[in-house]
Design a protein around this motif. Structure first.
Motif, PDB file in Angstrom:
ATOM      1  N   ASP A   1     -38.391  11.973  56.238  1.00 16.80           N
ATOM      2  CA  ASP A   1     -37.611  11.604  55.059  1.00 16.80           C
ATOM      3  C   ASP A   1     -36.998  12.850  54.444  1.00 16.80           C
ATOM      4  OD1 ASP A   1     -36.477  10.515  52.823  1.00 16.80           O
ATOM      5  OD2 ASP A   1     -38.314   9.606  52.041  1.00 16.80           O
TER       6      ASP A   1
ATOM      7  N   ARG B   1     -34.896  13.105  52.208  1.00 14.68           N
ATOM      8  CA  ARG B   1     -34.685  13.031  50.760  1.00 14.68           C
ATOM      9  C   ARG B   1     -35.705  13.892  50.013  1.00 14.68           C
ATOM     10  NH1 ARG B   1     -35.635   7.532  48.697  1.00 14.68           N
ATOM     11  NH2 ARG B   1     -37.502   7.838  49.980  1.00 14.68           N
TER      12      ARG B   1
ATOM     13  N   TYR C   1     -28.984  13.000  56.379  1.00 15.62           N
ATOM     14  CA  TYR C   1     -29.672  13.715  55.299  1.00 15.62           C
ATOM     15  C   TYR C   1     -31.030  13.096  54.983  1.00 15.62           C
ATOM     16  CZ  TYR C   1     -29.332  10.296  51.497  1.00 15.62           C
ATOM     17  OH  TYR C   1     -29.517   9.194  50.700  1.00 15.62           O
ATOM     18  N   ASP C   2     -31.169  11.781  55.215  1.00 15.06           N
ATOM     19  CA  ASP C   2     -32.435  11.123  54.880  1.00 15.06           C
ATOM     20  C   ASP C   2     -33.283  10.772  56.098  1.00 15.06           C
ATOM     21  OD1 ASP C   2     -30.686   9.208  55.782  1.00 15.06           O
ATOM     22  OD2 ASP C   2     -31.191   7.711  54.251  1.00 15.06           O
TER      23      ASP C   2
ATOM     24  N   GLU D   1     -41.534   6.433  53.770  1.00 16.60           N
ATOM     25  CA  GLU D   1     -40.990   6.640  52.427  1.00 16.60           C
ATOM     26  C   GLU D   1     -42.089   6.581  51.364  1.00 16.60           C
ATOM     27  OE1 GLU D   1     -37.738   4.026  51.693  1.00 16.60           O
ATOM     28  OE2 GLU D   1     -36.413   5.020  53.137  1.00 16.60           O
TER      29      GLU D   1
ATOM     30  N   GLU E   1     -42.572   9.823  49.085  1.00 18.55           N
ATOM     31  CA  GLU E   1     -42.364   9.672  47.638  1.00 18.55           C
ATOM     32  C   GLU E   1     -43.629  10.034  46.863  1.00 18.55           C
ATOM     33  OE1 GLU E   1     -40.864   5.713  47.251  1.00 18.55           O
ATOM     34  OE2 GLU E   1     -38.912   6.212  48.151  1.00 18.55           O
TER      35      GLU E   1
ATOM     36  N   ILE F   1     -35.982  13.424  44.342  1.00 21.08           N
ATOM     37  CA  ILE F   1     -35.563  12.657  45.516  1.00 21.08           C
ATOM     38  C   ILE F   1     -34.069  12.923  45.706  1.00 21.08           C
ATOM     39  CG2 ILE F   1     -35.400  10.393  46.592  1.00 21.08           C
ATOM     40  CD1 ILE F   1     -38.260  11.210  46.067  1.00 21.08           C
ATOM     41  N   ARG F   2     -33.711  13.563  46.787  1.00 22.22           N
ATOM     42  CA  ARG F   2     -32.311  13.934  47.001  1.00 22.22           C
ATOM     43  C   ARG F   2     -31.433  12.720  47.285  1.00 22.22           C
ATOM     44  NH1 ARG F   2     -30.676  17.950  51.356  1.00 22.22           N
ATOM     45  NH2 ARG F   2     -31.855  16.510  52.633  1.00 22.22           N
ATOM     46  N   THR F   3     -30.188  12.831  46.888  1.00 22.74           N
ATOM     47  CA  THR F   3     -29.167  11.861  47.257  1.00 22.74           C
ATOM     48  C   THR F   3     -28.281  12.460  48.338  1.00 22.74           C
ATOM     49  OG1 THR F   3     -27.557  12.657  45.663  1.00 22.74           O
ATOM     50  CG2 THR F   3     -29.153  10.990  44.894  1.00 22.74           C
ATOM     51  N   GLU F   4     -27.423  11.659  48.918  1.00 21.76           N
ATOM     52  CA  GLU F   4     -26.479  12.179  49.914  1.00 21.76           C
ATOM     53  C   GLU F   4     -25.559  13.228  49.302  1.00 21.76           C
ATOM     54  OE1 GLU F   4     -23.557  10.520  53.469  1.00 21.76           O
ATOM     55  OE2 GLU F   4     -24.338   9.134  51.945  1.00 21.76           O
ATOM     56  N   ALA F   5     -25.169  13.022  48.047  1.00 20.99           N
ATOM     57  CA  ALA F   5     -24.325  14.014  47.372  1.00 20.99           C
ATOM     58  C   ALA F   5     -25.055  15.338  47.212  1.00 20.99           C
ATOM     59  CB  ALA F   5     -23.885  13.478  46.014  1.00 20.99           C
ATOM     60  N   ASP F   6     -26.352  15.281  46.895  1.00 20.34           N
ATOM     61  CA  ASP F   6     -27.143  16.513  46.803  1.00 20.34           C
ATOM     62  C   ASP F   6     -27.138  17.266  48.125  1.00 20.34           C
ATOM     63  OD1 ASP F   6     -27.923  15.839  44.180  1.00 20.34           O
ATOM     64  OD2 ASP F   6     -29.703  14.771  44.883  1.00 20.34           O
TER      65      ASP F   6
END
Length: 441
Positions: free
Chosen positions: A132, A134, A377-378, A415, A419, A429-434
């Motif tokens: 993961d 993220r 990314y995730d 996950e 988490e 928790i990262r996002t795709e934008a991050d």
């Protein structure tokens, strides 16, 4: 002032800047193990990795003009030594990624590489929830993680029995190495046993595994339908020979990804004939990339293996595939950031966009050597495709199609674990934008 005197400083500066000694370099520090009980794996894997880097430097002049360099530190597969090598080599400039090929060492490095913002590659092994991305932006269990491996093995056994429904009432024993690596899959086997209704026995073999009499007596009493061998190093041939002495049929033993090499079966002699094991990459030297390494690297006296007969062996080919994945991540990152020495975080971006289709794998000379990979990314593993090979006494033969794990079952578990780790450590928790952003190392 004469013309020569006026231009000489500029000419000297230009020559200095163009000097090969100052060309861009991308560095790979290697926590290798070439001595000790696991030397066969270390010499094969790191030998293949270095052979591929040598091929790219010799044939292509590096990656878009950026030379690939490396340094080694001996760990003997010991965590303390692996951490010492990490601390000693981390100051090298231009580090692309770490590739320790050790679960224990990798676990010990997670916090460090996250702070350093440099990728940690744990191909076919490592901490499962690092899949993961993220939560674990710098750790990449490429091709296979312990849970997807377990799912693939159970799916293969189900296929042999006629479907998952046929597993109900069967008994599977898991013989595992007494280490963090060996224990990683205990809960997922329990989950799959509950889901499919098979009886499960899990038996630990203390490190290094050269004494297994008591364990195989227990297996003899339990009378399982299959034994999964989750071994490493000397444990594997000892398991096969001890199984033969106890009358357990070898074709009912399924090896995991670290029990699948020539070094695991050859010492067992006839006891290994008919043994089957999972793999993410095929063996053999018939693939174009292997032929190119023989021609460009070994025929020119630059090969890393001391015994050229090991070219194309399981560990050597895994090292080559690992080299392909590392180099292609650098190449992908260069397409975004420029053909220069990249920062570790830029290489991280390259790994998070490491999408090699079967067509691209073919272009790289590795068709059928491995399947493909699609990292995001995730999802820091890819699709988790595996195949199975059987030992005929001389070589491995592929005996299955490519098999995918049950991601609908595995992903929620991964996950949940990641988490919980993020909450414990206070991590975002990262996002795709991050993930699209990068920082300087």
């Amino acid at each position: 002032m004469s013309f020569l005197k006026r231009v000489a400083p500029a000419l000297l500066a230009a020559a200095f800047l163009a000097s090969p000694a100052l060309s861009d370099e991308q560095h790979f520090p290697l926590q290798s193990y070439r001595v000790g009980p696991y030397a066969a794996g270390g010499t094969g894997f790191f030998g293949g990795f270095i052979d591929y880097l040598n091929l790219i430097n010799t044939r292509d002049g590096g990656v878009n003009g950026v030379k690939l360099t490396w340094s080694e530190g001996e760990t003997e597969y010991e965590v303390e030594k692996g951490v010492e090598v990490y601390q000693r080599l981390k100051s090298n400039p231009g580090i692309a990624a770490w590739n320790p090929l050790s679960v224990g060492i990798a676990y010990a490095m997670i916090d460090g590489v996250t702070a350093d913002k440099v990728p940690l590659i744990t191909i076919n092994h490592g901490r499962t929830d690092t899949t993961d991305g993220r939560v674990f932006p710098y750790v990449f269990p490429l091709l296979l993680n312990p849970y997807s491996e377990t799912s693939g093995i159970v799916n293969y056994i189900a296929g042999k029995e006629g479907g998952h429904e046929a597993l109900k009432g069967k008994k599977i024993a898991v013989l595992y190495h007494g280490s963090p690596y060996g224990k990683e899959t205990i809960p997922i086997y329990e989950l799959l046993a509950e889901k499919y209704g098979f009886d499960l026995v899990q038996i630990e073999v203390p490190h290094p595994g050269n004494e297994q009499g008591a364990q195989w007596l227990q297996i003899r009493r339990e009378r399982p339908d299959y034994v999964v061998l989750r071994g490493w190093g000397v444990m594997n041939p000892v398991a096969l020979t001890t199984a033969q002495r106890n009358g357990f049929p070898v074709d009912r033993i399924i090896g995991n990804v670290w029990s699948n090499s020539e070094e695991d079966v050859r010492p067992a002699g006839d006891a290994a004939i008919g043994y089957t094991a999972i793999t993410t990459q095929a063996s053999g030297n018939q693939y174009p990339v292997l032929q190119e390494i023989i021609k460009t690297v070994y025929d020119e006296g630059r090969g890393n293996l001391s015994d050229p007969a090991r070219i194309g062996s399981v560990y050597h080919n895994l090292g080559i595939v690992n080299g392909i994945l590392n180099v292609e991540a650098v190449r992908i990152a260069q397409a975004k950031f420029g053909n220069r020495t990249l920062t570790g975080d830029e290489v991280r971006w390259g790994f998070e966009h490491l999408q090699l289709s079967t067509d691209r794998v073919k272009e790289l000379g590795a068709e059928n050597l491995f399947h493909s990979i699609n990292v995001t990314y995730d999802n820091h593993e890819g699709e988790g495709y595996v195949t199975f090979q059987q030992w005929d006494g001389q070589k491995w033969n592929v005996v299955s199609d490519w098999i995918a794990p049950d991601w609908s079952l595995l992903r929620p578990i991964i996950e949940k674990s990641s988490e919980a780790y993020a909450k414990e450590k206070g991590l975002p928790i990262r996002t795709e934008a991050d993930a699209e952003g990068t920082v300087s190392n």
